[in-house]
Design a protein around this motif. Structure first.
Motif, mmCIF file in Angstrom:
data_model
loop_
_atom_site.group_PDB
_atom_site.id
_atom_site.type_symbol
_atom_site.label_atom_id
_atom_site.label_comp_id
_atom_site.label_asym_id
_atom_site.label_seq_id
_atom_site.Cartn_x
_atom_site.Cartn_y
_atom_site.Cartn_z
ATOM 1 N N PRO A 105 0.812 -1.172 -0.100
ATOM 2 C CA PRO A 105 0.253 -0.003 -0.061
ATOM 3 C C PRO A 105 0.936 1.199 -0.097
ATOM 4 O O PRO A 105 1.962 1.024 0.448
ATOM 5 N N ASP A 108 2.540 4.333 -5.516
ATOM 6 C CA ASP A 108 1.416 4.583 -6.538
ATOM 7 C C ASP A 108 1.937 4.244 -8.025
ATOM 8 O O ASP A 108 2.354 4.531 -8.840
ATOM 9 N N ARG A 111 -2.174 -1.001 -11.171
ATOM 10 C CA ARG A 111 -2.347 -2.299 -10.553
ATOM 11 C C ARG A 111 -3.237 -3.059 -11.517
ATOM 12 O O ARG A 111 -4.293 -2.489 -11.855
ATOM 13 N N LYS A 133 -10.472 -2.142 -0.040
ATOM 14 C CA LYS A 133 -9.965 -0.842 -0.432
ATOM 15 C C LYS A 133 -8.611 -1.127 -1.344
ATOM 16 O O LYS A 133 -7.480 -0.187 -1.255
ATOM 17 N N LEU A 134 -8.484 -1.988 -1.892
ATOM 18 C CA LEU A 134 -7.412 -2.440 -2.975
ATOM 19 C C LEU A 134 -7.497 -1.649 -4.295
ATOM 20 O O LEU A 134 -6.457 -1.843 -4.929
ATOM 21 N N VAL A 135 -8.659 -1.302 -4.478
ATOM 22 C CA VAL A 135 -9.105 -0.628 -6.037
ATOM 23 C C VAL A 135 -8.297 0.954 -6.017
ATOM 24 O O VAL A 135 -8.973 1.662 -5.096
ATOM 25 N N THR A 136 -7.589 1.475 -6.592
ATOM 26 C CA THR A 136 -6.771 2.581 -6.655
ATOM 27 C C THR A 136 -7.309 3.201 -7.862
ATOM 28 O O THR A 136 -7.521 2.573 -8.830
ATOM 29 N N PRO A 137 -6.949 4.552 -8.300
ATOM 30 C CA PRO A 137 -7.363 5.048 -9.362
ATOM 31 C C PRO A 137 -6.653 4.548 -10.746
ATOM 32 O O PRO A 137 -7.059 4.624 -11.784
ATOM 33 N N LYS A 138 -5.496 3.915 -10.127
ATOM 34 C CA LYS A 138 -4.629 3.285 -11.434
ATOM 35 C C LYS A 138 -4.846 1.756 -11.533
ATOM 36 O O LYS A 138 -4.048 1.058 -11.821
ATOM 37 N N SER A 139 -6.038 1.305 -10.944
ATOM 38 C CA SER A 139 -6.160 -0.014 -10.877
ATOM 39 C C SER A 139 -7.097 -0.525 -12.022
ATOM 40 O O SER A 139 -7.964 0.221 -12.589
ATOM 41 N N SER A 169 -11.877 0.936 -16.785
ATOM 42 C CA SER A 169 -10.795 0.263 -16.252
ATOM 43 C C SER A 169 -11.065 -1.085 -16.302
ATOM 44 O O SER A 169 -10.662 -2.128 -15.857
#
Ligand code: BG6
Length: 486
Positions: A105, A108, A111, A133-139, A169
């Motif tokens: 975590p 950045d 993913r 909460k594993l989904v980030t904006p870059k996932s 995504s």
């Protein structure tokens, strides 16, 4: 060119797809220098394993699926250093913190969650990725077919994914779109001025798309018997091929420009059953015979169930109701245990309007463009020429032949190599959008319903033949024949 740094979590990492396709594809791209230092690949599966055990498992997969000369010792070891493993039962709420830790975590980086699992886990996995909460904006999430078994179930799968990941995504793989020759179809149509003026009903008589396999259902009878050839091959791969043949020129090959055009084609497909009666479809099921050099059992014996109505072969006549294609049939056929592994698209042009030659010249065949997707990838344009020599004006049908293997000496990458890196790059051009998948089901569903209502069984065909005689009749009653090379 290396891609940006990423973490890739492969759910179903001990399964068949990961072993046969994903790990070898990632290794090849690493070998080509495209995977940046520090990029991590995390295997995720229910099976209890340590990192070391998973690495040994991955090594065995590479040995089984990559020729020895392509995997020199040091390079394999370097690739394996990227791997780690998390034991996780995706149907349970516990254990996700181990995945969170493996994903480090706070970093950045891109993913990618690759769901190489049974489709009933797509929703639960996405849900728990979100909750933890594993989904980030870059996932990004990657899913494989089957995307549902009909329109309703496809919508449900798409809804459950859409609750956690925005459409931008979501990467729905149709691995046919990653094949070199399939992409070449775009080059052939839109990088040459030659074809576009004649690519329409005024000049094209009909189109054939064949995807023939020699394999049977192998170890997948459990899945296959619930699907059948229409869901397994036509709903996705064959309709995607049809779309690429039939689309209007997109304004660019940006993802939505191309997908908007494919969607229009799918929506223009005339309902097969309502307009033409179910007799424009043929379904078959193989019986014992000989294929790929040996005796093989019939489908029902392989399955161990004498009553299955599942089709292992489909032929059908599709029609597109729009200005460009109205009146041009698209004949599709696909099946298991056919005589050859062969995928090709054949565009047959209309005959010449009038012959200036007398009968001694022999018959004048229509021009054909044959795009061979596999094996022996290439393009052949069949033309009439004069038979060489002093024997007078005799005509012959011969191909202008471009074999990719002869023309280029580079290795032909597997579809997954291209597609996985496209996910990391954020390029959705070769992935199916939600509305495309649903439009395809909208066209397929009435065929499935008509078959389910019918008391007819799939027509038997002997393994190692080109399907039931009815498939030949389907095209011959229109005065045409299936293309045979030669
Ligand atoms: C898969 C189907 O999508 O495609 C299989 O589920 C089929 O049944 C396979 O064998 C064919 O792919 P390829 O790349 O070998 O033509």
């Amino acid at each position: 060119i290396p891609v940006d740094i990423f973490d890739l979590a492969v759910f179903g990492a001990t399964g068949d797809l990961a072993q046969r396709k994903l790990l070898p594809a990632l290794f090849h791209r690493d070998l080509a220098g495209q995977i940046p230092p520090g990029a991590r690949i995390i295997g995720v599966s229910r099976r209890a394993m340590t990192d070391a055990e998973f690495i040994a498992f991955a090594k065995a997969a590479l040995e089984a699926h990559i020729p020895a000369e392509e995997r020199k010792g040091g390079e394999v070891e370097a690739f394996l250093k990227r791997l780690s493993y998390v034991t996780l039962d995706a149907t349970q709420d516990q254990g996700w913190d181990a995945l969170a830790k493996a994903l480090k975590p706070g970093e950045d980086r891109i993913r990618v969650f690759y769901l190489a699992t049974s489709p009933d886990l797509f929703g639960p996995i996405c849900d728990r990725l979100g909750k933890n909460k594993l989904v980030t904006p870059k996932s990004r999430v990657v899913i494989e077919k089957p995307l549902g078994k009909d329109l309703e179930s496809a919508r449900a799968v798409n809804d459950s994914i859409g609750k956690v990941f925005p459409e931008s995504s979501v990467y729905r793989i149709d691995h046919y779109l990653g094949k070199e020759t399939v992409q070449n179809l775009l080059a052939l149509r839109f990088a040459n001025a030659l074809f576009e003026p004649i690519w329409n009903s005024a000049h094209v008589d009909h189109v054939q798309i064949t995807v023939a396999e020699t394999l049977g259902v192998e170890g997948r009878a459990g899945y296959y018997d619930t699907a059948g050839a229409l869901r397994d091959m036509v709903q996705n791969h064959m309709l995607q091929l049809l779309c690429l043949v039939a689309i209007e020129p997109p304004t660019s090959i940006a993802a939505d420009a191309l997908r908007d055009e494919k969607l229009k084609v799918l929506k223009s497909l005339k309902p097969v059953v309502a307009h033409n009666g179910a007799n424009n479809t043929v379904r078959g099921q193989y019986r014992a015979g000989a294929s790929a050099g040996g005796a093989v059992p019939g489908y029902l014996d392989e399955l161990g169930s004498p009553s299955s109505k599942t089709e292992t072969f489909v032929a059908l006549k599709a029609e597109i109701g729009n200005w460009r294609w109205n009146g041009v049939p698209f004949y599709l056929r696909t099946g298991k245990r056919l005589p050859d592994r062969l995928s090709e698209i054949v565009v047959t042009f209309r005959p010449i309007p009038y012959s200036v030659f007398d009968d001694s010249a022999g018959p004048i065949e229509a021009n054909r463009l044959v795009i061979r997707l596999q094996p022996d990838e290439g393009v052949k344009l069949w033309l009439m020429i004069k038979d060489p020599g002093p024997g007078g004006m005799r005509l012959q049908h011969v191909p202008l032949d471009m074999s990719f293997a002869e023309a280029f000496s580079v290795r032909n990458p597997d579809a997954y190599e291209r597609l996985i890196l496209d996910v990391v790059r954020g390029n959705q051009t070769l992935f199916m959008r939600r509305d495309e998948v649903e439009a395809a089901w909208t066209w397929i569903d009435p065929i499935l319903d008509a078959w389910a209502e019918s008391t007819d069984l799939p027509k038997p065909y002997t393994a190692g033949t080109w399907g039931p005689a009815a498939a030949v009749a389907l095209i011959e009653r229109d005065g045409r024949t299936w293309h045979e090379d030669g």
